[in-house]
Scaffold this motif. Structure first.
Motif, PDB file in Angstrom:
ATOM      1  N   HIS A 195       0.839  -1.201   0.000  1.00 45.89           N
ATOM      2  CA  HIS A 195       0.000   0.000   0.000  1.00 45.89           C
ATOM      3  C   HIS A 195       0.872   1.248   0.000  1.00 45.89           C
ATOM      4  O   HIS A 195       2.035   1.202   0.400  1.00 45.89           O
ATOM      5  N   ASP A 205       6.120   4.292   4.584  1.00 44.15           N
ATOM      6  CA  ASP A 205       7.005   3.254   5.125  1.00 44.15           C
ATOM      7  C   ASP A 205       7.078   1.994   4.260  1.00 44.15           C
ATOM      8  O   ASP A 205       7.790   1.053   4.605  1.00 44.15           O
ATOM      9  N   HIS A 206       6.341   1.976   3.146  1.00 44.54           N
ATOM     10  CA  HIS A 206       6.380   0.809   2.251  1.00 44.54           C
ATOM     11  C   HIS A 206       6.651   1.171   0.790  1.00 44.54           C
ATOM     12  O   HIS A 206       7.173   0.369   0.045  1.00 44.54           O
ATOM     13  N   HIS A 263      -6.973  -1.013   5.334  1.00 40.46           N
ATOM     14  CA  HIS A 263      -5.894  -0.152   5.828  1.00 40.46           C
ATOM     15  C   HIS A 263      -5.722   1.035   4.876  1.00 40.46           C
ATOM     16  O   HIS A 263      -5.601   2.185   5.302  1.00 40.46           O
ATOM     17  N   HIS A 286       1.754   3.880   1.624  1.00 43.04           N
ATOM     18  CA  HIS A 286       2.173   4.688   2.765  1.00 43.04           C
ATOM     19  C   HIS A 286       3.691   4.802   2.714  1.00 43.04           C
ATOM     20  O   HIS A 286       4.366   3.907   2.199  1.00 43.04           O
TER      21      HIS A 286
END
Ligand code: ZN
Length: 328
Positions: free
Chosen positions: A145, A149-150, A214, A147
């Motif tokens: 996804h 941090d990914h 999420h 965000h």
């Protein structure tokens, strides 16, 4: 008479409604408790991090779209950790808190998630080199996804190694709409993932399971790894925390996705549970345990089909509790 009857009827209806409301007011804490207890029992000692984040201290998020610039990079010693070989064909190139994985195939590498922009160069590109793997062999990057941090290293992999980037349609759109989130540039829309789609490279396929919740485009995955030649099926959960706008429909979408992924994991025979945060799948501890593994011991990631099912029970039950708490 008719008028009198209708007054009586209305009074009875109101009374019944009030009684219903009172019963609901009494039952609501019990119903929430039942979900919290079910989650706690499902978590047991295996998924305490997931339980803590989702049931004990879930986020309460206002119903607005967040589009903020990433903060400054934290000190290296807060995130850096060494890469590791975890299975015959799966390598950890993540940080202390966030997971990134290199799945090796006969046709190159499929990379799963890419950490932050500030640490993807050292952990992923540097980590692959330390493990004697070639970053230029990364043909696909699957982003669970969008965000920070990914998705942080997606642009680097796209620009430098011409890796194909796979992501859910709504998350590609969120990147395109973002004004502040990508000061160092955005990855360009590439492969849009579909439910059930297989990303195949050489002898290996990753099956996409769309699990909105999420984020609207969150992707989970099913694939196979080998432990000293023994095939093990992996369920990879692509989005966990409740940091989406806290609304009843959003929690319902989230819960439905957990049940969908639980069913897909069971059908595939998954006995390994992985996530993109070590908080949720205990990656850092398991990698340490792997280094100390003795001959004949089970792989630390091989938790069994029953535990995989319990993981998705934890996420579902905590979401149901959070949804009930919102109800008036
Ligand atoms: Zn996220």
């Amino acid at each position: 008479m008719n008028a009198h009857r209708s007054h009586v009827g209305a009074a009875v209806a109101i009374l019944a409604g009030l009684q219903g409301a009172c019963a609901w007011a009494q039952n609501k804490p019990d119903a929430i408790d039942a979900h919290l207890t079910a989650a706690k029992n499902a978590a047991a000692f295996d998924f305490t991090g997931t339980l803590a984040r989702l049931c004990v201290a879930p986020a309460a998020v206002p119903n607005v779209v967040r589009d903020v610039a990433p903060g400054p990079a934290p000190a290296r010693n807060t995130w850096f950790t060494e890469p590791a070989k975890v299975f015959d064909n799966l390598y950890f190139v993540g940080s202390k808190f966030h997971n990134s994985w290199a799945l090796t195939t006969s046709g190159g590498i499929i990379l799963l998630d890419t950490l932050y922009t500030y640490n993807s160069e050292e952990e992923i590109v540097g980590g692959l080199k330390k493990l004697k793997l070639d970053p230029a062999a990364v043909k696909y990057v699957i982003i669970t996804h969008a965000h920070s941090d990914h998705v942080g290293g997606a642009k680097l992999m796209q620009d430098r190694f011409h890796s194909r980037i796979v992501m859910g349609a709504p998350d590609w759109t969120s990147i395109e709409k973002s004004v502040h989130g990508y000061p160092e540039g955005k990855p360009k829309r590439d492969i849009v993932a579909d439910d059930g789609q297989k990303i195949t490279l050489g002898d290996t396929s990753v099956t996409i399971v769309t699990t909105p919740g999420h984020t609207p485009g969150t992707l989970s995955m099913l694939f196979t790894v080998k432990d000293n030649g023994k095939p093990l099926h992996v369920a990879y959960s692509g989005g966990t925390a409740f940091n989406f706008p806290s609304t009843g429909p959003n929690f319902e979408i989230y819960s439905n996705s957990q049940r969908k992924m639980a069913a897909a994991a069971a059908a595939s025979g998954a006995t390994v549970l992985m996530s993109n945060h070590s908080e949720f799948d205990n990656s850092i501890m398991k990698i340490k345990a792997l280094a100390a593994r003795k001959a004949g011991e089970a792989h630390p990631y091989e938790v069994g089909a029953e535990a995989v099912a319990r993981y998705f029970k934890v996420t579902d039950e905590c979401a149901q509790a959070a949804r009930l708490k919102l109800a008036p």
